[in-house]
Design a protein around this motif. Structure first.
Motif, PDB file in Angstrom:
ATOM      1  N   VAL A   1       0.841  -1.197   0.000  1.00 51.10           N
ATOM      2  CA  VAL A   1       0.000   0.000   0.000  1.00 51.10           C
ATOM      3  C   VAL A   1       0.880   1.252   0.000  1.00 51.10           C
ATOM      4  O   VAL A   1       0.599   2.228  -0.702  1.00 51.10           O
ATOM      5  CB  VAL A   1      -0.972  -0.005   1.198  1.00 51.10           C
ATOM      6  CG1 VAL A   1      -1.678   1.328   1.344  1.00 51.10           C
ATOM      7  CG2 VAL A   1      -1.976  -1.129   1.047  1.00 51.10           C
ATOM      8  N   PHE A   2       1.966   1.228   0.760  1.00 55.96           N
ATOM      9  CA  PHE A   2       2.884   2.363   0.785  1.00 55.96           C
ATOM     10  C   PHE A   2       3.475   2.606  -0.598  1.00 55.96           C
ATOM     11  O   PHE A   2       3.522   3.749  -1.078  1.00 55.96           O
ATOM     12  CB  PHE A   2       4.003   2.112   1.805  1.00 55.96           C
ATOM     13  CG  PHE A   2       5.042   3.198   1.808  1.00 55.96           C
ATOM     14  CD1 PHE A   2       4.804   4.402   2.447  1.00 55.96           C
ATOM     15  CD2 PHE A   2       6.248   3.010   1.158  1.00 55.96           C
ATOM     16  CE1 PHE A   2       5.754   5.403   2.439  1.00 55.96           C
ATOM     17  CE2 PHE A   2       7.214   4.006   1.147  1.00 55.96           C
ATOM     18  CZ  PHE A   2       6.963   5.209   1.790  1.00 55.96           C
ATOM     19  N   LEU A   3       3.946   1.549  -1.259  1.00 55.17           N
ATOM     20  CA  LEU A   3       4.496   1.698  -2.608  1.00 55.17           C
ATOM     21  C   LEU A   3       3.440   2.177  -3.596  1.00 55.17           C
ATOM     22  O   LEU A   3       3.730   2.997  -4.477  1.00 55.17           O
ATOM     23  CB  LEU A   3       5.084   0.376  -3.092  1.00 55.17           C
ATOM     24  CG  LEU A   3       6.429  -0.022  -2.516  1.00 55.17           C
ATOM     25  CD1 LEU A   3       6.819  -1.412  -3.003  1.00 55.17           C
ATOM     26  CD2 LEU A   3       7.485   0.984  -2.920  1.00 55.17           C
ATOM     27  N   LEU A   4       2.224   1.691  -3.455  1.00 58.77           N
ATOM     28  CA  LEU A   4       1.144   2.096  -4.337  1.00 58.77           C
ATOM     29  C   LEU A   4       0.833   3.585  -4.182  1.00 58.77           C
ATOM     30  O   LEU A   4       0.734   4.320  -5.168  1.00 58.77           O
ATOM     31  CB  LEU A   4      -0.101   1.254  -4.063  1.00 58.77           C
ATOM     32  CG  LEU A   4      -1.294   1.487  -4.975  1.00 58.77           C
ATOM     33  CD1 LEU A   4      -0.955   1.035  -6.389  1.00 58.77           C
ATOM     34  CD2 LEU A   4      -2.504   0.730  -4.451  1.00 58.77           C
ATOM     35  N   VAL A   5       0.710   4.053  -2.952  1.00 61.46           N
ATOM     36  CA  VAL A   5       0.417   5.464  -2.695  1.00 61.46           C
ATOM     37  C   VAL A   5       1.580   6.344  -3.158  1.00 61.46           C
ATOM     38  O   VAL A   5       1.374   7.388  -3.781  1.00 61.46           O
ATOM     39  CB  VAL A   5       0.092   5.698  -1.208  1.00 61.46           C
ATOM     40  CG1 VAL A   5       0.020   7.171  -0.873  1.00 61.46           C
ATOM     41  CG2 VAL A   5      -1.220   5.009  -0.847  1.00 61.46           C
ATOM     42  N   ALA A   6       2.800   5.924  -2.877  1.00 57.35           N
ATOM     43  CA  ALA A   6       3.971   6.693  -3.309  1.00 57.35           C
ATOM     44  C   ALA A   6       4.035   6.762  -4.832  1.00 57.35           C
ATOM     45  O   ALA A   6       4.329   7.823  -5.400  1.00 57.35           O
ATOM     46  CB  ALA A   6       5.248   6.076  -2.749  1.00 57.35           C
TER      47      ALA A   6
END
Length: 93
Positions: free
Chosen positions: A13-18
């Motif tokens: 989720v962090f990579l997706l949002v970034a």
């Protein structure tokens, strides 16, 4: 750290949002350039980027238009002009 980033749902989720934030920043680059350069065609550049920016040609056209239509001054020239005007407005007796 890499295990958390690539091996857990939270890391995904962090990579997706970034990735989405970086993509939006790149997509809005012509609009940001037009705004920072003080382009008189800011609204047109914004509309071009919003409506046709998803095509590569539309995004490139908005980027070139933003860079070509900016005021031909550096960012600090306005401050220098104000200082020089203040310096020359005082009479020397």
């Amino acid at each position: 750290m890499l295990h958390w980033l690539f091996g857990t749902p939270t890391g995904f989720v962090f990579l997706l949002v970034a990735g989405i934030l970086v993509g939006l920043a790149i997509y809005a680059l012509p609009v940001l350039l037009a705004w920072s350069l003080g382009s008189p065609y800011f609204l047109g550049i914004t509309l071009l980027c919003l409506l046709l920016g998803w095509t590569v040609i539309g995004w490139i056209a908005a980027l070139v238009w933003a860079m070509a239509s900016g005021r031909d001054v550096a960012f600090d020239e306005e401050a220098d002009d104000a200082v020089n005007a203040d310096r020359h407005s005082h009479s020397r007796f």
